[in-house]
Design an enzyme around this catalytic site. Sequence first.
Site, short mmCIF file in Angstrom:
data_model
loop_
_atom_site.label_atom_id
_atom_site.label_comp_id
_atom_site.label_asym_id
_atom_site.label_seq_id
_atom_site.Cartn_x
_atom_site.Cartn_y
_atom_site.Cartn_z
N ASP A 10 35.34 -28.43 20.75
CA ASP A 10 34.07 -28.48 21.49
C ASP A 10 33.01 -29.19 20.66
O ASP A 10 32.02 -28.58 20.20
CB ASP A 10 33.63 -27.06 21.87
CG ASP A 10 34.61 -26.38 22.80
OD1 ASP A 10 35.25 -27.09 23.59
OD2 ASP A 10 34.73 -25.14 22.73
N LYS A 32 42.35 -27.39 22.12
CA LYS A 32 41.77 -27.23 23.45
C LYS A 32 40.80 -28.37 23.71
O LYS A 32 39.88 -28.62 22.93
CB LYS A 32 41.03 -25.90 23.59
CG LYS A 32 40.41 -25.69 24.98
CD LYS A 32 39.77 -24.32 25.10
CE LYS A 32 38.39 -24.25 24.48
NZ LYS A 32 37.37 -25.00 25.26
N ASP A 59 41.21 -27.45 29.30
CA ASP A 59 40.42 -26.31 29.77
C ASP A 59 39.33 -26.79 30.73
O ASP A 59 38.16 -26.91 30.35
CB ASP A 59 39.81 -25.61 28.54
CG ASP A 59 38.96 -24.41 28.90
OD1 ASP A 59 39.19 -23.80 29.95
OD2 ASP A 59 38.05 -24.08 28.10
N LYS A 61 39.02 -25.34 34.00
CA LYS A 61 38.62 -24.20 34.84
C LYS A 61 38.35 -24.63 36.29
O LYS A 61 37.28 -24.38 36.84
CB LYS A 61 37.40 -23.50 34.26
CG LYS A 61 37.55 -22.97 32.84
CD LYS A 61 36.29 -22.24 32.42
CE LYS A 61 36.38 -21.71 31.00
NZ LYS A 61 36.27 -22.77 29.98
N ASP A 64 37.69 -24.79 43.31
CA ASP A 64 37.28 -25.58 44.47
C ASP A 64 38.17 -25.18 45.64
O ASP A 64 38.98 -24.26 45.52
CB ASP A 64 37.40 -27.08 44.16
CG ASP A 64 36.36 -27.92 44.91
OD1 ASP A 64 36.19 -27.68 46.12
OD2 ASP A 64 35.74 -28.80 44.29
N PRO A 66 41.32 -25.16 48.11
CA PRO A 66 42.72 -25.32 47.70
C PRO A 66 43.23 -26.76 47.72
O PRO A 66 43.93 -27.19 46.79
CB PRO A 66 43.47 -24.45 48.70
CG PRO A 66 42.50 -23.38 49.06
CD PRO A 66 41.16 -24.06 49.09
N ASN A 67 42.88 -27.53 48.74
CA ASN A 67 43.39 -28.89 48.85
C ASN A 67 42.91 -29.76 47.70
O ASN A 67 43.68 -30.56 47.13
CB ASN A 67 42.96 -29.51 50.19
CG ASN A 67 43.68 -30.80 50.49
OD1 ASN A 67 44.89 -30.88 50.37
ND2 ASN A 67 42.93 -31.81 50.88
N THR A 122 34.61 -14.68 28.57
CA THR A 122 34.33 -13.73 27.48
C THR A 122 32.84 -13.71 27.11
O THR A 122 32.43 -12.90 26.28
CB THR A 122 35.18 -14.06 26.23
OG1 THR A 122 35.06 -15.45 25.92
CG2 THR A 122 36.64 -13.72 26.47
N GLY A 213 37.08 -21.52 18.05
CA GLY A 213 36.20 -22.67 18.03
C GLY A 213 35.37 -22.76 16.78
O GLY A 213 35.82 -23.22 15.73
N ARG A 214 34.14 -22.26 16.85
CA ARG A 214 33.15 -22.48 15.79
C ARG A 214 33.55 -21.93 14.43
O ARG A 214 33.15 -22.47 13.41
CB ARG A 214 31.80 -21.91 16.23
CG ARG A 214 31.08 -22.81 17.22
CD ARG A 214 29.96 -22.10 17.95
NE ARG A 214 30.48 -21.27 19.03
CZ ARG A 214 29.71 -20.68 19.94
NH1 ARG A 214 28.40 -20.81 19.90
NH2 ARG A 214 30.24 -19.95 20.90
#
Length: 235
Positions: A10, A32, A59, A61, A64, A66-67, A122, A213-214
């Site tokens: 990130d 990631k 990642d 996420k 929307d 389904p199609n 989280t 991450g950090r």
Amino acid sequence: MQRPLIIALDLDDAGKRRELLSHFDKETLFVKVGMELFYREGRQVIEELKDAGHQIFLDLKLHDIPNTVQRTMKELASLDIDIVNVHAAGGKKMMSAAREGLDQGTPVGKERPILIAVTQLTSTDEGTMQKELLIQQPLNEVVRTYASFAKESGVDGVVCSAKEVPLIHDACGSSFYTVCPGIRRAEDAVGDQKRVVTPHEARELGSWGIVVGRSITSAENPFNVYQQMKQDWEG
């Protein structure tokens, strides 16, 4: 696939990403690629990381109709990624469509990417969930139910707090993947995360994979911190 420690890349530009990875020399990593990085660099960053031998959790996420999710997953499956995700809040039809798209888009002879679903971020606690998202059930009940819906929809696992892994395994079985962000060393700042554990605690709770991450990316010596956390994770 072995239980991975996944490094979250990130970072806000390609130079910083390459500088970070230079600390690892020829170490093969699981990384990631999140929305910020993928929207900025697109397929190029995936190809660069795969050429270097790294495994990738993309990642994005998706959440929307389904199609749209089905068609998007069909495209993402061609990228040779290892894990990809959706929001479980999109519902069972959307999650089933995501799985269908991956099945359709995976090239012949290649293994389909692992599909996981986000239960609750989280950075979300029970108070936020109930007061702002207007979900009145207890957080653990929501996570358990979303995980069960994901399994029913053909999803391979979930993104969750390590604290929730035992209840997810109780509902979905121990082979159901649990990928856990919110991982910190005991001495690290919590930042914007709410449901946080150490690598050792995540292992004891039965997590399949952790995302860091950090703690690593902001360290003065990222490789040393990675090695320490990996040892803590693997035991």
